[in-house]
Design a protein around this motif. Sequence first.
Motif, PDB file in Angstrom:
ATOM      1  N   ASN A  55       0.818  -1.215   0.000  1.00 34.09           N
ATOM      2  CA  ASN A  55       0.000   0.000   0.000  1.00 34.09           C
ATOM      3  C   ASN A  55       0.852   1.266   0.000  1.00 34.09           C
ATOM      4  N   ASN A  56       2.011   1.199   0.643  1.00 31.97           N
ATOM      5  CA  ASN A  56       2.918   2.349   0.715  1.00 31.97           C
ATOM      6  C   ASN A  56       3.912   2.381  -0.436  1.00 31.97           C
ATOM      7  N   ARG A  57       3.756   1.439  -1.372  1.00 33.39           N
ATOM      8  CA  ARG A  57       4.593   1.339  -2.566  1.00 33.39           C
ATOM      9  C   ARG A  57       6.079   1.147  -2.246  1.00 33.39           C
ATOM     10  N   ARG A  58       6.319   0.468  -1.139  1.00 32.29           N
ATOM     11  CA  ARG A  58       7.702   0.111  -0.817  1.00 32.29           C
ATOM     12  C   ARG A  58       8.129  -1.150  -1.560  1.00 32.29           C
ATOM     13  N   ILE A  59       7.136  -1.908  -2.016  1.00 37.02           N
ATOM     14  CA  ILE A  59       7.401  -3.103  -2.804  1.00 37.02           C
ATOM     15  C   ILE A  59       6.474  -3.151  -4.004  1.00 37.02           C
ATOM     16  N   THR A  60       6.888  -3.917  -5.023  1.00 39.36           N
ATOM     17  CA  THR A  60       6.055  -4.158  -6.190  1.00 39.36           C
ATOM     18  C   THR A  60       5.923  -5.672  -6.363  1.00 39.36           C
ATOM     19  N   GLU A  61       5.199  -6.084  -7.392  1.00 38.41           N
ATOM     20  CA  GLU A  61       5.015  -7.516  -7.608  1.00 38.41           C
ATOM     21  C   GLU A  61       6.315  -8.230  -7.942  1.00 38.41           C
ATOM     22  N   ASN A  62       7.341  -7.466  -8.329  1.00 36.47           N
ATOM     23  CA  ASN A  62       8.633  -8.060  -8.690  1.00 36.47           C
ATOM     24  C   ASN A  62       9.641  -8.073  -7.544  1.00 36.47           C
ATOM     25  N   THR A  63       9.277  -7.503  -6.414  1.00 29.42           N
ATOM     26  CA  THR A  63      10.187  -7.427  -5.274  1.00 29.42           C
ATOM     27  C   THR A  63      10.403  -8.807  -4.650  1.00 29.42           C
ATOM     28  N   VAL A  64      11.643  -9.085  -4.280  1.00 30.88           N
ATOM     29  CA  VAL A  64      11.966 -10.324  -3.578  1.00 30.88           C
ATOM     30  C   VAL A  64      11.863 -10.060  -2.074  1.00 30.88           C
ATOM     31  N   ILE A  65      11.122 -10.885  -1.381  1.00 28.28           N
ATOM     32  CA  ILE A  65      10.933 -10.751   0.062  1.00 28.28           C
ATOM     33  C   ILE A  65      12.013 -11.554   0.780  1.00 28.28           C
ATOM     34  N   ILE A  66      12.675 -10.906   1.725  1.00 31.14           N
ATOM     35  CA  ILE A  66      13.774 -11.530   2.465  1.00 31.14           C
ATOM     36  C   ILE A  66      13.524 -11.399   3.965  1.00 31.14           C
ATOM     37  N   GLU A  67      13.861 -12.428   4.705  1.00 32.42           N
ATOM     38  CA  GLU A  67      13.847 -12.329   6.167  1.00 32.42           C
ATOM     39  C   GLU A  67      14.831 -13.317   6.778  1.00 32.42           C
ATOM     40  N   ALA A  68      15.505 -12.874   7.816  1.00 27.35           N
ATOM     41  CA  ALA A  68      16.370 -13.747   8.611  1.00 27.35           C
ATOM     42  C   ALA A  68      15.578 -14.164   9.843  1.00 27.35           C
ATOM     43  N   SER A  69      15.288 -15.437   9.945  1.00 30.51           N
ATOM     44  CA  SER A  69      14.500 -15.946  11.070  1.00 30.51           C
ATOM     45  C   SER A  69      14.700 -17.443  11.194  1.00 30.51           C
ATOM     46  N   ALA A  70      14.740 -17.907  12.429  1.00 28.36           N
ATOM     47  CA  ALA A  70      14.845 -19.340  12.673  1.00 28.36           C
ATOM     48  C   ALA A  70      13.566 -19.886  13.296  1.00 28.36           C
ATOM     49  N   GLY A  71      12.549 -19.030  13.398  1.00 26.25           N
ATOM     50  CA  GLY A  71      11.339 -19.415  14.101  1.00 26.25           C
ATOM     51  C   GLY A  71      10.093 -19.425  13.240  1.00 26.25           C
ATOM     52  N   ASN A  72       8.950 -19.272  13.905  1.00 27.27           N
ATOM     53  CA  ASN A  72       7.667 -19.306  13.218  1.00 27.27           C
ATOM     54  C   ASN A  72       7.520 -18.198  12.186  1.00 27.27           C
ATOM     55  N   PHE A  73       8.191 -17.073  12.416  1.00 24.16           N
ATOM     56  CA  PHE A  73       8.046 -15.965  11.476  1.00 24.16           C
ATOM     57  C   PHE A  73       8.571 -16.337  10.097  1.00 24.16           C
ATOM     58  N   ALA A  74       9.602 -17.173  10.051  1.00 18.76           N
ATOM     59  CA  ALA A  74      10.137 -17.620   8.764  1.00 18.76           C
ATOM     60  C   ALA A  74       9.052 -18.346   7.968  1.00 18.76           C
ATOM     61  N   VAL A  75       8.313 -19.200   8.630  1.00 24.69           N
ATOM     62  CA  VAL A  75       7.244 -19.959   7.969  1.00 24.69           C
ATOM     63  C   VAL A  75       6.118 -19.021   7.539  1.00 24.69           C
ATOM     64  N   SER A  76       5.782 -18.074   8.406  1.00 23.60           N
ATOM     65  CA  SER A  76       4.711 -17.132   8.085  1.00 23.60           C
ATOM     66  C   SER A  76       5.056 -16.267   6.885  1.00 23.60           C
ATOM     67  N   VAL A  77       6.302 -15.795   6.827  1.00 26.06           N
ATOM     68  CA  VAL A  77       6.732 -14.967   5.695  1.00 26.06           C
ATOM     69  C   VAL A  77       6.670 -15.776   4.403  1.00 26.06           C
ATOM     70  N   ALA A  78       7.124 -17.020   4.464  1.00 27.58           N
ATOM     71  CA  ALA A  78       7.087 -17.885   3.280  1.00 27.58           C
ATOM     72  C   ALA A  78       5.648 -18.114   2.825  1.00 27.58           C
ATOM     73  N   MET A  79       4.748 -18.373   3.759  1.00 29.14           N
ATOM     74  CA  MET A  79       3.353 -18.614   3.427  1.00 29.14           C
ATOM     75  C   MET A  79       2.699 -17.374   2.820  1.00 29.14           C
ATOM     76  N   CYS A  80       2.888 -16.226   3.473  1.00 32.40           N
ATOM     77  CA  CYS A  80       2.270 -14.992   2.980  1.00 32.40           C
ATOM     78  C   CYS A  80       2.843 -14.587   1.627  1.00 32.40           C
ATOM     79  N   SER A  81       4.141 -14.789   1.435  1.00 31.24           N
ATOM     80  CA  SER A  81       4.758 -14.476   0.146  1.00 31.24           C
ATOM     81  C   SER A  81       4.169 -15.334  -0.957  1.00 31.24           C
ATOM     82  N   ALA A  82       3.990 -16.614  -0.669  1.00 35.80           N
ATOM     83  CA  ALA A  82       3.393 -17.512  -1.658  1.00 35.80           C
ATOM     84  C   ALA A  82       1.977 -17.071  -2.010  1.00 35.80           C
TER      85      ALA A  82
END
Length: 302
Positions: A55-82
């Motif tokens: 919504n704030n135009r910080r990302i577009t459909e071509n942006t690669v989503i990155i996160e460093a996480s060893a916990g549940n957030f890693a799974v959540s980011v992967a799921m939401c990105s998909a």
Amino acid sequence: MIYNDILETVGRTPLVKIGYLSGRGRSVYGKMEGLNPSGSVKDRAAAQILRDALNNRRITENTVIIEASAGNFAVSVAMCSAAMGFDCKIVMPENVNPQRIANVRAYGADVVLTPKAEGLSGAVKKAESLKEEIGDAFIMGQFSNKSATDAHFAGTAKEIFMDLPSVKWIVAGLGSGATVVGLTRYIVAKRLDCNVCVVMPEGNEILEGGEAAAHKIQGIGPENLPKIASGVKFDKIVYVSDDEAVSAARKVAAEEGIFVGISSGAALAAAEKLLKEEKGDVVVILPDMGQKYLNSSLCDYE
């Protein structure tokens, strides 16, 4: 009910009465965050961060989503990105539980492993270098991104008070800080007669200006105070040992049929201590389910 996509099912989790903690004119309810689509409370923050960034135009459909996480957030980011159609890279130390790595890969994300000796800080540095290499990339930043707290202000807190206006205490662990900060912000903004009890591992005194300590309660008790929790005053802090967390998680599974993770056990143990000192109805945030910990101390009955 019919939904247009899986992200529409994030939130609106039920409150389930915890019988062995209820009685004497008050009730204790567990908010079942493990019923979110990827299995944890972290789905709320991940979805909110990505929506706000779009919504704030910080990302577009071509942006690669990155996160460093060893916990549940890693799974959540992967799921939401998909679900939102983004390419995703999750950076983890190489000694992360193989089940967690498999969960991330199941959602189509790339997993980048870093040396275990470097810990999570090494994964964070690698995530930053990947962002520089890729260019059109976005790091989620759960420990510093205000959108993570907004998810709990607009979602978790609102749901609790709609379902249980009589609640006097909300018990939640501090990991990234998003849940407890969002809840506190909501209570203060709405001037509600309710308090937040923060759960921390025994020996971790970062909320009181002290040092962190080693523990085995995955998901809470970070080494340093998260940026989003800086300057926030909480009503009460309750400390829980590793054994108390595991014992409470096992108890609620055996007596109530509610199989939750270790950090949920810590929250239940903290609630039991709180009940000895405070009055009124209580809501306990239960971040995930026990199925994520089948090869941990939670299920080691020997």
